[in-house]
Write a protein that holds these residues in place. Structure first.
Motif, PDB file in Angstrom:
ATOM      1  N   ALA A   1      27.235-148.375   3.256  1.00  0.00           N
ATOM      2  CA  ALA A   1      26.962-147.946   1.888  1.00  0.00           C
ATOM      3  C   ALA A   1      28.252-147.885   1.068  1.00  0.00           C
ATOM      4  O   ALA A   1      28.268-148.284  -0.107  1.00  0.00           O
ATOM      5  CB  ALA A   1      26.263-146.587   1.885  1.00  0.00           C
ATOM      6  N   GLU A   2      29.344-147.407   1.685  1.00  0.00           N
ATOM      7  CA  GLU A   2      30.621-147.323   0.976  1.00  0.00           C
ATOM      8  C   GLU A   2      31.140-148.710   0.619  1.00  0.00           C
ATOM      9  O   GLU A   2      31.624-148.938  -0.503  1.00  0.00           O
ATOM     10  CB  GLU A   2      31.645-146.583   1.832  1.00  0.00           C
ATOM     11  CG  GLU A   2      32.987-146.387   1.136  1.00  0.00           C
ATOM     12  CD  GLU A   2      34.027-145.717   2.011  1.00  0.00           C
ATOM     13  OE1 GLU A   2      35.151-145.491   1.513  1.00  0.00           O
ATOM     14  OE2 GLU A   2      33.725-145.422   3.191  1.00  0.00           O
ATOM     15  N   ILE A   3      31.050-149.633   1.565  1.00  0.00           N
ATOM     16  CA  ILE A   3      31.504-151.002   1.301  1.00  0.00           C
ATOM     17  C   ILE A   3      30.668-151.644   0.204  1.00  0.00           C
ATOM     18  O   ILE A   3      31.202-152.241  -0.746  1.00  0.00           O
ATOM     19  CB  ILE A   3      31.439-151.840   2.594  1.00  0.00           C
ATOM     20  CG1 ILE A   3      32.501-151.360   3.586  1.00  0.00           C
ATOM     21  CG2 ILE A   3      31.634-153.326   2.291  1.00  0.00           C
ATOM     22  CD1 ILE A   3      32.425-152.032   4.947  1.00  0.00           C
ATOM     23  N   ARG A   4      29.353-151.505   0.316  1.00  0.00           N
ATOM     24  CA  ARG A   4      28.451-152.100  -0.677  1.00  0.00           C
ATOM     25  C   ARG A   4      28.740-151.531  -2.072  1.00  0.00           C
ATOM     26  O   ARG A   4      28.832-152.279  -3.051  1.00  0.00           O
ATOM     27  CB  ARG A   4      26.994-151.831  -0.282  1.00  0.00           C
ATOM     28  CG  ARG A   4      25.972-152.532  -1.166  1.00  0.00           C
ATOM     29  CD  ARG A   4      24.577-152.061  -0.803  1.00  0.00           C
ATOM     30  NE  ARG A   4      24.247-152.368   0.577  1.00  0.00           N
ATOM     31  CZ  ARG A   4      23.658-153.486   0.973  1.00  0.00           C
ATOM     32  NH1 ARG A   4      23.354-154.412   0.085  1.00  0.00           N
ATOM     33  NH2 ARG A   4      23.379-153.681   2.248  1.00  0.00           N
ATOM     34  N   GLN A   5      28.880-150.202  -2.165  1.00  0.00           N
ATOM     35  CA  GLN A   5      29.095-149.576  -3.462  1.00  0.00           C
ATOM     36  C   GLN A   5      30.443-149.942  -4.054  1.00  0.00           C
ATOM     37  O   GLN A   5      30.582-150.091  -5.275  1.00  0.00           O
ATOM     38  CB  GLN A   5      28.971-148.050  -3.342  1.00  0.00           C
ATOM     39  CG  GLN A   5      28.829-147.339  -4.678  1.00  0.00           C
ATOM     40  CD  GLN A   5      27.597-147.799  -5.444  1.00  0.00           C
ATOM     41  OE1 GLN A   5      26.502-147.878  -4.885  1.00  0.00           O
ATOM     42  NE2 GLN A   5      27.779-148.130  -6.716  1.00  0.00           N
ATOM     43  N   THR A   6      31.445-150.100  -3.192  1.00  0.00           N
ATOM     44  CA  THR A   6      32.767-150.512  -3.669  1.00  0.00           C
ATOM     45  C   THR A   6      32.696-151.881  -4.329  1.00  0.00           C
ATOM     46  O   THR A   6      33.291-152.109  -5.391  1.00  0.00           O
ATOM     47  CB  THR A   6      33.761-150.553  -2.494  1.00  0.00           C
ATOM     48  OG1 THR A   6      33.937-149.228  -1.986  1.00  0.00           O
ATOM     49  CG2 THR A   6      35.116-151.100  -2.938  1.00  0.00           C
ATOM     50  N   ILE A   7      31.959-152.795  -3.713  1.00  0.00           N
ATOM     51  CA  ILE A   7      31.806-154.135  -4.285  1.00  0.00           C
ATOM     52  C   ILE A   7      31.047-154.063  -5.607  1.00  0.00           C
ATOM     53  O   ILE A   7      31.444-154.664  -6.614  1.00  0.00           O
ATOM     54  CB  ILE A   7      31.086-155.067  -3.296  1.00  0.00           C
ATOM     55  CG1 ILE A   7      31.900-155.213  -2.005  1.00  0.00           C
ATOM     56  CG2 ILE A   7      30.860-156.439  -3.917  1.00  0.00           C
ATOM     57  CD1 ILE A   7      31.177-155.960  -0.900  1.00  0.00           C
TER      58      ILE A   7
ATOM     59  N   VAL B   1      35.368-158.107  -2.615  1.00  0.00           N
ATOM     60  CA  VAL B   1      34.931-158.436  -1.261  1.00  0.00           C
ATOM     61  C   VAL B   1      36.108-158.662  -0.326  1.00  0.00           C
ATOM     62  O   VAL B   1      36.107-158.210   0.816  1.00  0.00           O
ATOM     63  CB  VAL B   1      34.015-159.683  -1.273  1.00  0.00           C
ATOM     64  CG1 VAL B   1      33.534-159.993   0.146  1.00  0.00           C
ATOM     65  CG2 VAL B   1      32.826-159.463  -2.190  1.00  0.00           C
ATOM     66  N   GLU B   2      37.130-159.354  -0.818  1.00  0.00           N
ATOM     67  CA  GLU B   2      38.217-159.774   0.061  1.00  0.00           C
ATOM     68  C   GLU B   2      39.344-158.745   0.167  1.00  0.00           C
ATOM     69  O   GLU B   2      40.160-158.817   1.085  1.00  0.00           O
ATOM     70  CB  GLU B   2      38.783-161.108  -0.429  1.00  0.00           C
ATOM     71  CG  GLU B   2      37.756-162.237  -0.372  1.00  0.00           C
ATOM     72  CD  GLU B   2      38.244-163.525  -1.005  1.00  0.00           C
ATOM     73  OE1 GLU B   2      39.468-163.655  -1.206  1.00  0.00           O
ATOM     74  OE2 GLU B   2      37.415-164.395  -1.306  1.00  0.00           O
ATOM     75  N   GLU B   3      39.407-157.794  -0.751  1.00  0.00           N
ATOM     76  CA  GLU B   3      40.492-156.811  -0.702  1.00  0.00           C
ATOM     77  C   GLU B   3      39.979-155.382  -0.588  1.00  0.00           C
ATOM     78  O   GLU B   3      40.287-154.673   0.371  1.00  0.00           O
ATOM     79  CB  GLU B   3      41.386-156.956  -1.934  1.00  0.00           C
ATOM     80  CG  GLU B   3      42.115-158.298  -2.003  1.00  0.00           C
ATOM     81  CD  GLU B   3      43.029-158.406  -3.208  1.00  0.00           C
ATOM     82  OE1 GLU B   3      43.494-157.360  -3.691  1.00  0.00           O
ATOM     83  OE2 GLU B   3      43.268-159.535  -3.673  1.00  0.00           O
ATOM     84  N   LYS B   4      39.169-154.955  -1.546  1.00  0.00           N
ATOM     85  CA  LYS B   4      38.759-153.551  -1.559  1.00  0.00           C
ATOM     86  C   LYS B   4      37.836-153.216  -0.391  1.00  0.00           C
ATOM     87  O   LYS B   4      38.001-152.185   0.260  1.00  0.00           O
ATOM     88  CB  LYS B   4      38.088-153.219  -2.893  1.00  0.00           C
ATOM     89  CG  LYS B   4      39.056-153.281  -4.066  1.00  0.00           C
ATOM     90  CD  LYS B   4      38.470-152.702  -5.327  1.00  0.00           C
ATOM     91  CE  LYS B   4      39.514-152.654  -6.428  1.00  0.00           C
ATOM     92  NZ  LYS B   4      38.998-152.026  -7.668  1.00  0.00           N
ATOM     93  N   SER B   5      36.847-154.062  -0.133  1.00  0.00           N
ATOM     94  CA  SER B   5      35.954-153.776   0.998  1.00  0.00           C
ATOM     95  C   SER B   5      36.672-153.984   2.322  1.00  0.00           C
ATOM     96  O   SER B   5      36.362-153.334   3.321  1.00  0.00           O
ATOM     97  CB  SER B   5      34.700-154.657   0.926  1.00  0.00           C
ATOM     98  OG  SER B   5      35.028-156.012   1.111  1.00  0.00           O
ATOM     99  N   ARG B   6      37.648-154.890   2.334  1.00  0.00           N
ATOM    100  CA  ARG B   6      38.402-155.125   3.566  1.00  0.00           C
ATOM    101  C   ARG B   6      39.167-153.878   3.982  1.00  0.00           C
ATOM    102  O   ARG B   6      39.292-153.595   5.175  1.00  0.00           O
ATOM    103  CB  ARG B   6      39.387-156.281   3.368  1.00  0.00           C
ATOM    104  CG  ARG B   6      40.179-156.615   4.629  1.00  0.00           C
ATOM    105  CD  ARG B   6      41.162-157.731   4.403  1.00  0.00           C
ATOM    106  NE  ARG B   6      42.188-157.353   3.470  1.00  0.00           N
ATOM    107  CZ  ARG B   6      43.095-158.203   2.969  1.00  0.00           C
ATOM    108  NH1 ARG B   6      43.042-159.473   3.310  1.00  0.00           N
ATOM    109  NH2 ARG B   6      44.007-157.781   2.120  1.00  0.00           N
ATOM    110  N   TYR B   7      39.675-153.130   3.018  1.00  0.00           N
ATOM    111  CA  TYR B   7      40.425-151.921   3.349  1.00  0.00           C
ATOM    112  C   TYR B   7      39.543-150.942   4.120  1.00  0.00           C
ATOM    113  O   TYR B   7      39.971-150.336   5.100  1.00  0.00           O
ATOM    114  CB  TYR B   7      40.957-151.254   2.082  1.00  0.00           C
ATOM    115  CG  TYR B   7      41.626-149.924   2.368  1.00  0.00           C
ATOM    116  CD1 TYR B   7      42.952-149.873   2.787  1.00  0.00           C
ATOM    117  CD2 TYR B   7      40.927-148.723   2.253  1.00  0.00           C
ATOM    118  CE1 TYR B   7      43.567-148.664   3.081  1.00  0.00           C
ATOM    119  CE2 TYR B   7      41.533-147.510   2.541  1.00  0.00           C
ATOM    120  CZ  TYR B   7      42.841-147.482   2.955  1.00  0.00           C
ATOM    121  OH  TYR B   7      43.443-146.290   3.250  1.00  0.00           O
ATOM    122  N   ILE B   8      38.297-150.779   3.671  1.00  0.00           N
ATOM    123  CA  ILE B   8      37.376-149.859   4.341  1.00  0.00           C
ATOM    124  C   ILE B   8      37.090-150.346   5.753  1.00  0.00           C
ATOM    125  O   ILE B   8      37.105-149.569   6.715  1.00  0.00           O
ATOM    126  CB  ILE B   8      36.067-149.733   3.539  1.00  0.00           C
ATOM    127  CG1 ILE B   8      36.362-149.214   2.128  1.00  0.00           C
ATOM    128  CG2 ILE B   8      35.076-148.814   4.244  1.00  0.00           C
ATOM    129  CD1 ILE B   8      35.173-149.272   1.193  1.00  0.00           C
TER     130      ILE B   8
END
Length: 420
Positions: free
Chosen positions: A140-146, A258-265
Motif C-alpha cells: 500500500a505504501e509503495i502504491r500510494q507513493t507512486i 516507480v524507479e526511485e521513490k518506490s525503490r527506496y521503500i
C-alpha cells in the motif's frame, strides 16, 4: 571478497532486477495514462500487468536465501563443488550461480526450497512479522507513493496548461496588448515552468509568482483593443509548448515514482532481510563451533550515518577488545533498517593474549555500561545528538545516563538463527 562486499553484491543483483521491473512498469503506466485512465487506475493496471509485487517478493526472497547461503559458507573455491542446488522456483538457481561466480565461494549442499520457506514464513523481528507479511504491508505504501508522485505532477502540469490556455483564450477574446513578441511576464512564466520540469526545488515559489503576475496582466489587457495576428500565433505556440512540457513532466514523474521513490521503500526491506538472512547463515555455522569463542561487530563499508552501529563496533563493552562480544551477549542484528554491518568469528587464540588469560576473560566477561558512557562523552556534540537526541543528551550531561536515550539500543542477547 569481504563479507560486506558479498552483501553489497547481493543488493546490487537485486537492484538490477528491480530496475528492469520498474522500467517496464513505468512504461505501462505511461501507456495507460495516454489512453485516458486516471492515475490511480493506470497505476493499478500496470502493477497488475507486470505482476509487480509478486516479482518484488521473489527478488527479495532470492537475495535473502542467497545471503543465508553465503553466511554459512566455509569453502572458498566455487569450482570445487560438484553438488547440485535444488530450485524452488524457475529462475532462482541462476541467482545462486551468479553469486558463486562473483564471490568465488561454493554453495554447500542445501535444500533451497526449505530455506526459502523459512526466510518467507518465519519471523525474526520484534514485531513478529514474517517477510511475506512485511512485504504485503508495504504494498500500500509503495502504491500510494507512486500515485501521489504522478498525481502531483499532473496537477502542476494542468495548472501550467490552464494558465497558458487562459492567456490564449484571453487573446482570442480581444483582450491583449498589441505586441508581436511575447510579453516579458510570459517569457518569465515559461522560464520558471522549465525550471520546475528540471526539478529545481527553488523554482516553485518563483513559478507561482510568475503565474500570479501573468494572471494580473491578463486582467488589464482589455483596454488596448484587438490583438495582432503575430500575437495570436505567439500565444498558440505558448499553449502548445505548455502541453508538450506537461507530457514530458508526467513521463519523468512516472519514472521517478516507480524507479526511485518506490525503490527506496523496497530497498529498505531488501537490505534488512538480506542482512538478517546472512546472519541466519552465519550464526547457524558458528554458534555451535567450539573453536569460535566470540564475535566481532564490523562496520559496513557503506555506513553513512553515525548511529548505534558505531557503538557496537567501536566500544569495548566486555574487556575483549573494541566491537568484540561473547557468543551469548551480542547486539541485535540488523541494528536498524538498511543495516548491512557484517560479523566476524573470533577463534581461540585470536585475542592476542595467552590461552589461560583468554579463557579467564571469557569466563568473567561482564557488560560494562561505563565503557559506552565514556565513548559517548568523547564524541562530538553532533555525534552525541545523533546517538541520544536533544532530550537524551540533556539527561546524559546531567547524570551520565544513556540506557533510556540511546537510539535503537536493545541490549545484548544470545544470537539466534532460523536455520538448522
Amino acid at each position: 571478497m569481504s563479507q560486506n562486499d558479498e552483501l553489497l553484491l547481493l543488493l546490487a543483483l537485486y537492484q538490477k532486477k528491480y530496475g528492469v521491473l520498474a522500467s517496464k512498469t513505468a512504461e505501462r503506466i505511461k501507456k495507460y495514462l495516454a489512453d485516458g485512465y486516471t492515475p490511480e487506475k493506470a497505476i493499478s493496471l500496470a502493477l497488475g500487468d507486470e505482476k509487480f509485487f509478486l516479482e518484488l517478493k521473489n527478488y527479495i526472497t532470492d537475495a535473502a536465501v542467497s545471503a543465508s547461503l553465503l553466511g554459512k559458507m566455509v569453502t572458498n573455491d566455487a569450482a570445487s563443488t560438484t553438488k547440485t542446488i535444488t530450485s524452488s522456483r524457475v529462475g532462482d538457481v541462476e541467482v545462486y550461480v551468479d553469486v558463486q561466480q562473483k564471490t568465488g565461494k561454493a554453495i554447500n549442499t542445501v535444500n533451497v526450497a526449505e530455506t526459502r520457506s523459512i526466510i518467507l514464513n518465519e519471523a525474526w523481528a520484534p514485531d513478529k512479522m514474517n517477510l511475506s507479511t512485511r512485504l504485503h504491508g508495504n504494498e500500500a505504501e509503495i502504491r500510494q507513493t507512486i500515485v501521489d508522485t504522478v498525481s502531483k505532477s499532473i496537477k502542476q502540469g494542468e495548472t501550467w496548461v490552464k494558465t497558458s490556455r487562459a492567456l490564449y483564450d484571453g487573446y482570442n477574446a480581444g483582450h491583449i496588448t498589441k505586441k508581436a513578441e511575447l510579453p516579458e511576464y510570459l517569457t518569465d512564466l515559461v522560464k520558471q515552468a522549465k525550471r520546475i520540469l528540471a526539478e529545481d526545488k527553488a523554482a516553485l515559489r518563483e513559478y507561482n509568482k510568475a503565474v500570479a503576475k501573468a494572471e494580473y496582466q491578463i486582467s488589464r489587457l482589455s483596454q488596448d483593443g484587438a490583438p495582432t495576428r503575430a500575437m495570436k500565433q505567439s500565444f498558440k505556440n505558448l499553449l502548445d509548448a505548455a502541453k508538450d512540457l506537461n507530457d514530458k513532466a508526467i513521463d519523468k514523474a512516472v519514472s521517478v515514482a516507480v524507479e526511485e521513490k518506490s525503490r527506496y521503500i523496497a530497498d529498505r526491506i531488501a537490505r534488512t532481510e538480506i542482512s538478517r538472512a546472512w546472519g541466519d547463515g552465519f550464526f547457524a555455522e558458528h554458534l555451535e563451533d567450539p573453536d569460535v569463542i566470540a564475535f566481532r561487530w564490523d562496520l559496513s563499508s557503506r555506513h553513512p550515518v553515525y548511529d548505534i552501529c558505531d557503538i557496537h563496533a567501536k566500544v569495548d563493552c566486555y574487556g575483549l577488545g573494541k566491537g568484540v562480544y561473547p557468543k551469548d551477549k551480542f547486539p541485535r542484528r540488523p541494528a536498524h533498517p538498511h543495516c548491512l554491518c557484517p560479523v566476524t568469528p573470533v577463534y581461540i587464540g585470536n585475542l592476542d593474549i595467552d590461552g589461560v588469560q583468554e579463557a579467564m576473560l571469557l569466563q568473567n566477561a561482564k557488560f560494562n555500561p561505563n565503557a559506552i558512557a565514556k565513548y559517548i562523552d568523547g564524541a562530538t556534540r553532533k555525534q552525541q545528538l545523533s546517538l541520544l537526541g536533544a532530550d537524551g543528551l540533556k539527561d546524559f550531561e546531567r547524570d551520565g545516563s544513556w540506557q533510556n536515550s540511546l537510539r535503537l539500543w536493545a541490549g545484548h542477547e544470545t544470537p539466534t538463527t532460523r536455520l538448522k
